[in-house]
Design an enzyme around this catalytic site. Structure first.
Site, PDB file in Angstrom:
ATOM      1  N   GLY A  25      18.850  -2.587  16.942  1.00 56.70           N
ATOM      2  CA  GLY A  25      17.622  -1.812  17.011  1.00 56.70           C
ATOM      3  C   GLY A  25      16.782  -1.964  15.748  1.00 56.70           C
TER       4      GLY A  25
ATOM      5  CG  HIS B 117       1.004 -19.197  51.482  1.00 58.09           C
ATOM      6  ND1 HIS B 117       2.278 -18.705  51.317  1.00 58.09           N
ATOM      7  CD2 HIS B 117       1.137 -20.384  52.144  1.00 58.09           C
ATOM      8  CE1 HIS B 117       3.142 -19.541  51.874  1.00 58.09           C
ATOM      9  NE2 HIS B 117       2.471 -20.562  52.374  1.00 58.09           N
TER      10      HIS B 117
ATOM     11  CG  ASP C 270       7.231  -1.561  16.105  1.00 60.32           C
ATOM     12  OD1 ASP C 270       6.658  -1.455  17.193  1.00 60.32           O
ATOM     13  OD2 ASP C 270       8.018  -2.493  15.827  1.00 60.32           O
TER      14      ASP C 270
ATOM     15  CB  VAL D 168      14.813  -6.217  24.522  1.00 61.30           C
ATOM     16  CG1 VAL D 168      13.839  -7.341  24.771  1.00 61.30           C
ATOM     17  CG2 VAL D 168      14.669  -5.127  25.570  1.00 61.30           C
ATOM     18  CB  ILE D 169      15.934  -8.127  19.833  1.00 60.01           C
ATOM     19  CG1 ILE D 169      14.507  -7.554  19.879  1.00 60.01           C
ATOM     20  CG2 ILE D 169      16.030  -9.198  18.751  1.00 60.01           C
ATOM     21  CD1 ILE D 169      14.054  -6.851  18.615  1.00 60.01           C
TER      22      ILE D 169
ATOM     23  N   GLY E 245       0.813  -1.216   0.000  1.00 62.27           N
ATOM     24  CA  GLY E 245       0.000   0.000   0.000  1.00 62.27           C
ATOM     25  C   GLY E 245       0.842   1.260   0.000  1.00 62.27           C
TER      26      GLY E 245
HETATM   27  P1  FAD Z   1       4.803  -4.958  12.361  1.00 64.57           P
HETATM   28  O1  FAD Z   1       4.572  -6.105  13.272  1.00 64.57           O
HETATM   29  O2  FAD Z   1       6.160  -4.722  11.845  1.00 64.57           O
HETATM   30  O3  FAD Z   1       3.766  -5.131  11.175  1.00 64.57           O
HETATM   31  C1  FAD Z   1       3.715  -4.253  10.094  1.00 64.57           C
HETATM   32  C2  FAD Z   1       3.091  -4.991   8.930  1.00 64.57           C
HETATM   33  O4  FAD Z   1       2.891  -4.058   7.884  1.00 64.57           O
HETATM   34  C3  FAD Z   1       4.005  -6.069   8.356  1.00 64.57           C
HETATM   35  O5  FAD Z   1       3.276  -7.259   8.215  1.00 64.57           O
HETATM   36  C4  FAD Z   1       4.451  -5.503   6.998  1.00 64.57           C
HETATM   37  O6  FAD Z   1       4.649  -6.506   6.024  1.00 64.57           O
HETATM   38  C5  FAD Z   1       3.258  -4.634   6.649  1.00 64.57           C
HETATM   39  N1  FAD Z   1       3.582  -3.542   5.724  1.00 64.57           N
HETATM   40  C6  FAD Z   1       4.603  -2.676   5.814  1.00 64.57           C
HETATM   41  N2  FAD Z   1       4.565  -1.782   4.799  1.00 64.57           N
HETATM   42  C7  FAD Z   1       3.471  -2.113   4.073  1.00 64.57           C
HETATM   43  C8  FAD Z   1       2.894  -1.564   2.904  1.00 64.57           C
HETATM   44  N3  FAD Z   1       3.420  -0.505   2.303  1.00 64.57           N
HETATM   45  N4  FAD Z   1       1.789  -2.162   2.411  1.00 64.57           N
HETATM   46  C9  FAD Z   1       1.252  -3.276   3.014  1.00 64.57           C
HETATM   47  N5  FAD Z   1       1.755  -3.808   4.122  1.00 64.57           N
HETATM   48  C10 FAD Z   1       2.851  -3.236   4.649  1.00 64.57           C
HETATM   49  N6  FAD Z   1       7.365  -6.937  21.156  1.00 64.57           N
HETATM   50  C11 FAD Z   1       6.731  -7.275  22.292  1.00 64.57           C
HETATM   51  O7  FAD Z   1       5.835  -6.555  22.725  1.00 64.57           O
HETATM   52  N7  FAD Z   1       7.066  -8.413  22.973  1.00 64.57           N
HETATM   53  C12 FAD Z   1       8.046  -9.240  22.544  1.00 64.57           C
HETATM   54  O8  FAD Z   1       8.335 -10.252  23.174  1.00 64.57           O
HETATM   55  C13 FAD Z   1       8.729  -8.914  21.350  1.00 64.57           C
HETATM   56  N8  FAD Z   1       9.696  -9.720  20.871  1.00 64.57           N
HETATM   57  C14 FAD Z   1      10.301  -9.413  19.683  1.00 64.57           C
HETATM   58  C15 FAD Z   1      11.274 -10.277  19.212  1.00 64.57           C
HETATM   59  C16 FAD Z   1      11.902 -10.011  18.003  1.00 64.57           C
HETATM   60  C17 FAD Z   1      12.958 -10.959  17.502  1.00 64.57           C
HETATM   61  C18 FAD Z   1      11.525  -8.863  17.248  1.00 64.57           C
HETATM   62  C19 FAD Z   1      12.166  -8.572  15.935  1.00 64.57           C
HETATM   63  C20 FAD Z   1      10.546  -8.005  17.727  1.00 64.57           C
HETATM   64  C21 FAD Z   1       9.931  -8.266  18.949  1.00 64.57           C
HETATM   65  N9  FAD Z   1       8.950  -7.422  19.473  1.00 64.57           N
HETATM   66  C22 FAD Z   1       8.335  -7.738  20.659  1.00 64.57           C
HETATM   67  C23 FAD Z   1       8.530  -6.188  18.781  1.00 64.57           C
HETATM   68  C24 FAD Z   1       7.212  -6.421  18.049  1.00 64.57           C
HETATM   69  O9  FAD Z   1       7.369  -7.472  17.135  1.00 64.57           O
HETATM   70  C25 FAD Z   1       6.819  -5.139  17.336  1.00 64.57           C
HETATM   71  O10 FAD Z   1       6.744  -4.083  18.280  1.00 64.57           O
HETATM   72  C26 FAD Z   1       5.443  -5.282  16.690  1.00 64.57           C
HETATM   73  O11 FAD Z   1       5.424  -6.343  15.767  1.00 64.57           O
HETATM   74  C27 FAD Z   1       5.058  -3.976  15.977  1.00 64.57           C
HETATM   75  O12 FAD Z   1       3.792  -4.109  15.453  1.00 64.57           O
HETATM   76  P2  FAD Z   1       3.314  -3.253  14.191  1.00 64.57           P
HETATM   77  O13 FAD Z   1       1.967  -3.787  13.832  1.00 64.57           O
HETATM   78  O14 FAD Z   1       3.469  -1.828  14.461  1.00 64.57           O
HETATM   79  O15 FAD Z   1       4.357  -3.586  13.033  1.00 64.57           O
HETATM   80  P1  AMP Z   2      18.071  -1.956  21.075  1.00 62.52           P
HETATM   81  O1  AMP Z   2      17.863  -0.665  20.352  1.00 62.52           O
HETATM   82  O2  AMP Z   2      17.493  -2.012  22.458  1.00 62.52           O
HETATM   83  O3  AMP Z   2      17.687  -3.151  20.259  1.00 62.52           O
HETATM   84  O4  AMP Z   2      19.657  -2.080  21.302  1.00 62.52           O
HETATM   85  C1  AMP Z   2      20.585  -2.034  20.264  1.00 62.52           C
HETATM   86  C2  AMP Z   2      21.951  -1.838  20.876  1.00 62.52           C
HETATM   87  O5  AMP Z   2      22.978  -1.971  19.873  1.00 62.52           O
HETATM   88  C3  AMP Z   2      22.151  -0.467  21.499  1.00 62.52           C
HETATM   89  O6  AMP Z   2      22.413  -0.630  22.855  1.00 62.52           O
HETATM   90  C4  AMP Z   2      23.350   0.127  20.757  1.00 62.52           C
HETATM   91  O7  AMP Z   2      24.220   0.825  21.618  1.00 62.52           O
HETATM   92  C5  AMP Z   2      24.060  -1.122  20.210  1.00 62.52           C
HETATM   93  N1  AMP Z   2      24.922  -0.832  19.024  1.00 62.52           N
HETATM   94  C6  AMP Z   2      24.605  -0.082  17.931  1.00 62.52           C
HETATM   95  N2  AMP Z   2      25.642  -0.040  17.038  1.00 62.52           N
HETATM   96  C7  AMP Z   2      26.657  -0.794  17.579  1.00 62.52           C
HETATM   97  C8  AMP Z   2      27.993  -1.156  17.160  1.00 62.52           C
HETATM   98  N3  AMP Z   2      28.526  -0.735  15.985  1.00 62.52           N
HETATM   99  N4  AMP Z   2      28.738  -1.950  17.977  1.00 62.52           N
HETATM  100  C9  AMP Z   2      28.232  -2.392  19.156  1.00 62.52           C
HETATM  101  N5  AMP Z   2      26.990  -2.083  19.599  1.00 62.52           N
HETATM  102  C10 AMP Z   2      26.196  -1.297  18.843  1.00 62.52           C
END
Ligand code: FAD
Ligand code: AMP
Length: 484
Positions: A282, A455, A323, A191-192, A122
């Site tokens: 990040g 408890h 996000d 975190v990730i 989109g």
């Molecule tokens: P997304 O989940 O990124 O979804 C966006 C969707 O939009 C996607 O399906 C994408 O394909 C679609 N899209 C993008 N552009 C377009 C377009 N132009 N047209 C049509 N579709 C499109 N969060 C937690 O709260 N708890 C957790 O434990 C956690 N663990 C995580 C672990 C990992 C490894 C990662 C990577 C993330 C984790 N997160 C966690 C973060 C969480 O996944 C995101 O915060 C969340 O998915 C964001 O939701 P969203 O709907 O904003 O975006």
């Molecule tokens: P988050 O945004 O919580 O997923 O964390 C990402 C982390 O990666 C941050 O703490 C950054 O300081 C770290 N980071 C980013 N660039 C580098 C780099 N070149 N080398 C080491 N750590 C990095």
């Protein structure tokens, strides 16, 4: 010109699909556009969270934790297991099955609620029109009264560590290793990075985490961050702070490929070689090629769609959630924004309490927090009281052989209103949720202290921490109340 909808949503992640379901529940004609398809061209709903984020990472964390328990922790319970082996292929297949079940479930929910699923990419045009391009390159223009942008985020790439096949990977690739790497590097102690590093460390990888910042988990309460670092060190995670990766190079052939990482720390420039490297530095909003120049929506300096507290963009009747907008990149934050926007479109006055969004790191033990931490309150000059309770003093934690960690409760020095709670310990994510509810209802630490807890439960640690705020904890000797 194609059909007109009351609400069109771009993106079917936890922000977009939840918004779509709520809009449909409220009686609005709703469609949700998603570009993610599988290798057969079928749409994959659920976004990052269901496909490559929260759910698959937790599936691997749970599998690898069970492996550790069987290998090291059963013995204390008198259970002996002859040989504990991990079948990585089976673990990955289980994860995939859960993902497929859940993403398919969203399709079912769309059907049940009458949400139309549109497959394609989109792009927001002017005048509340969205151009959708499908896999074949065909374009259709859709119209709507209201548009919700929920396009989410993608991993940040850094020039010193470009992705290389399955050797240098991002978080998505780290969910797919087909064997346990002997030497695993992780760039970024966020975190990730900590969650994915933990998965493979538990299965036997020697994990080194390279983090540019000097401070470990700066967003987490300082007492909890300090304890977390100790616990991770004991688990074998080699976390090197003040270590900035400056270059990487992949050498070798086939399974013998390895990656050499150059980095600088306080003592100079060094290098180290790993079998696999995860880049976890990040995530960034996926806002490029999403907006036509005349659509009226603006981005902030970091590429996030600019919105107010109600998730309204600069274009009338266009909202953005999840996000792709400011705030923590968490699935539950995006979903609540989706619900808020759906309800506001329907004329309700729904508002999110942005001060009450919990954060969790799903390692073992878990780390979870809500509200203000001690360093934030100190910096703001806010007077507060602290009560802590260790899991080592909990009968239930002892019974479960889960005595590492603590609950730290913080309340206002004058009003006693709960300002924050910070936990490292078993089921911390679920325990902190009790305090999230308490805060939502404006509770004081005394309110929690006067609440009856079953408890023996792990929840009693939350109760005791609340009692400790006033120096009344029962199952630990009380220190004089700590006030700042
Ligand atoms: P997304 O989940 O990124 O979804 C966006 C969707 O939009 C996607 O399906 C994408 O394909 C679609 N899209 C993008 N552009 C377009 C377009 N132009 N047209 C049509 N579709 C499109 N969060 C937690 O709260 N708890 C957790 O434990 C956690 N663990 C995580 C672990 C990992 C490894 C990662 C990577 C993330 C984790 N997160 C966690 C973060 C969480 O996944 C995101 O915060 C969340 O998915 C964001 O939701 P969203 O709907 O904003 O975006
Ligand atoms: P988050 O945004 O919580 O997923 O964390 C990402 C982390 O990666 C941050 O703490 C950054 O300081 C770290 N980071 C980013 N660039 C580098 C780099 N070149 N080398 C080491 N750590 C990095």
């Amino acid at each position: 010109m194609s059909e007109k909808y009351q609400v069109l949503i771009i993106g079917a992640g936890p922000a977009g699909y939840v918004a779509a379901i709520r809009c449909a529940q409220l009686g609005m004609k709703t469609a949700c556009i998603e570009k993610w398809v599988d290798n057969k061209g079928a749409v994959k709903l659920g976004g990052t969270c269901l496909n490559v984020g929260c759910i698959p990472s937790k599936a691997l964390l749970d599998s690898s934790h069970k492996f550790v328990e069987a290998k090291h922790d059963f013995d204390i319970h008198g259970i002996s297991v002859d040989e504990v082996k991990m079948d990585v292929a089976k673990m990955l297949a289980r994860k995939e099955k859960i993902v497929t079940q859940l993403t398919g479930g969203i399709g079912g929910l769309f059907k049940a609620n009458g949400v139309t699923s549109i497959v394609g990419k989109g792009k927001l045009l002017a005048n509340k029109q969205v151009e959708v391009t499908n896999e074949a390159g065909e374009q259709t223009i859709y119209h709507a009264d209201h548009i919700i942008i929920a396009a989410g985020s993608v991993p940040v790439a850094i020039p010193p560590a470009p992705l290389v096949d399955d050797v240098v990977v991002d978080s998505t690739g780290a969910l797919e290793f087909t064997a346990v790497p002997k030497r695993l590097g992780v760039i970024g102690a966020g975190v990730i990075g900590l969650e994915l590093g933990s998965v493979w460390a538990r299965l036997g990888a020697k994990v080194t985490v390279l983090e540019a910042l000097d401070e470990f988990l700066p967003a987490v309460d300082m007492t909890i961050a300090k304890e977390t670092k100790k616990v991770f060190k004991k688990q074998g995670l080699d976390i090197r702070l003040g270590t900035r990766v400056t270059a990487t190079s992949v050498t070798g052939e086939g399974d013998a490929r390895e990656v050499t990482v150059e980095y600088s720390d306080a003592s100079g420039t060094k290098s180290e070689t790993f079998d696999k490297l995860i880049v976890c530095v990040g995530r960034r909003p996926l806002s490029e090629s999403l907006l036509a120049p005349d659509c009226g929506v603006t981005l902030d300096e970091r590429g996030f769609v600019f919105v107010n507290e109600q998730c309204e963009t600069d274009a009338r009747d266009v909202y953005a959630v999840g996000d792709i907008v400011r705030g923590p990149m968490l699935a539950h934050k995006g979903s609540e924004e989706g619900v808020m926007v759906a309800e506001r479109i329907a004329g309700k006055k729904t508002q999110i309490n942005y001060d009450n969004i919990p954060g969790v790191i799903y390692t073992h033990p878990e780390i979870a927090w809500i509200g203000k931490n001690e360093q934030e309150l100190k910096a703001a000059g806010h007077d507060y009281k602290v009560g802590t309770f260790p899991f080592s003093a909990s009968g239930r934690a002892m019974a479960a052989n889960e005595t590492t960690g603590m609950v730290k409760m913080i309340a206002d020095a004058t009003t006693d209103r709960i300002l924050g709670c910070h936990i490292i310990g078993p089921s911390a994510a679920d325990l902190v949720q009790q305090v999230v509810i308490a805060i939502e209802f404006g509770a004081s630490s005394e309110d929690l202290a006067l609440t009856v807890f079953s408890h023996p439960t792990l929840s009693e640690t939350v109760h005791e921490a609340a009692l400790a705020v006033a120096g009344h904890a029962i199952h630990i000797p009380n220190k004089p109340p700590r006030k700042k």
